[in-house]
Every structure is written in structure tokens, then in C-alpha cells.
Scaffold this motif. Sequence first.
Motif: not given
Length: 194
Positions: A133-147, A190-194
Motif C-alpha cells: 500500500s505504501i509503494l502503490t501510494e508512492g506510485i500514484e503520487t509520483g514519489f516512485f516511478a510509475p514502472d 534512495s534506491g526506490l525514489r524516482r
Amino acid sequence: MAKKKGKKFEQIIDAAVTVIAQNGYHHSQVSRIAREAGVADGTIYLYFKNKEDILISLFEEKMGSFVIRSKEQLSEEPDVEQKLKRLIEMHLRQLEADHDLAIVTQLELRQSNLALRNRINEVLKGYLGLIDSILTEGIETGFFAPDLDVRMARQVIFGAIDEVVTNWVMKDHKYNLVSLANPLNKMLLSGLRR
């Protein structure tokens, strides 16, 4: 059939944590767990089928209450970075506060047979869902890369937290575990951020 719960159930669970941590799962007799819990041997079988059922129930209870508390606390955090940090802190804090539980979760649960490990993995799904859920939220908010590969990222996060705790257990709890939450969070992000 629903498991019978109550004060004695909790006493037995807590006693099982202590006995298994001290003696190892394979050398922990049900009679020793009963003695530690302050109940008759037969009382154990009113709540559990066997020693394996005690171990699974122990993990279900401890992990289940952890997931419930985590969901509540994560909902209070404003962003993904803080949510991940809070989850890591809670994980480390719970195990630092209960050395016996840390020994059971990091060492004894892993030495069990395949059928038992499969049941433990089922219990673990609630926790892994929190990470998802944290990862999905991060993708949805643009914190993490969409892929971002959520499954692989979850494995990296869980594996890192798990290894930090295992190392702490193997080093006989000689340092402050919770103090590692912030650097671990930063490293993971730092390893996951877009």
C-alpha cells in the motif's frame, strides 16, 4: 472453527514465546509451555491442537495485532516517506522491546517444516500488504516511478528490515535496534525514489 481466546489463551501464547526462545521450537515441550503459562498440560489442548498450532497461533496473534496497529499509525502519516519510516520504526521497536519474540520470529519460525512455513507465509500477507500500500501510494503520487516493480520493491524492503533484525538477534541484542530505522529508511528510499 474459531479459536477459543481469552486470558489463558494469551498466557499460553506469551509462555510459548518465552519457552521457544529459550529452548528452540523442536526442544520446546507442550508441558514446558503449560508450566510457564501456569496452566495444566490438558488446558493447552482446549486452545490448541498441538505444538505446531501454538507456533502458528503465536505468529498470527503477534503479527495480526502489529498489522492493526500499523494501519492505524500509518494513516496518520502525511506522505510515503514518513509512512515507510513509521513502518520500519514500529517493526524494529516491537522486536527490540521483546527479545524472545525477536528470537522466535527471526530464528525459530524459519526452521520449521514446509507446511508450517506455508502457513506462516499466509499470516505474513497482511504485513506485506502494508508495504504494498505504501509503494502503490508512492506510485500514484509520483514519489516512485510509475514502472516500479511493486513485488520486487516489497521484497527488497521486507528483506532489508528482516536482515537488520536478524543481524541484531545474532549479535545478541548488543546495540539499539530502533536507531537503525532512519538510516534504513533513507537507504531504501534512495534506491526506490524516482
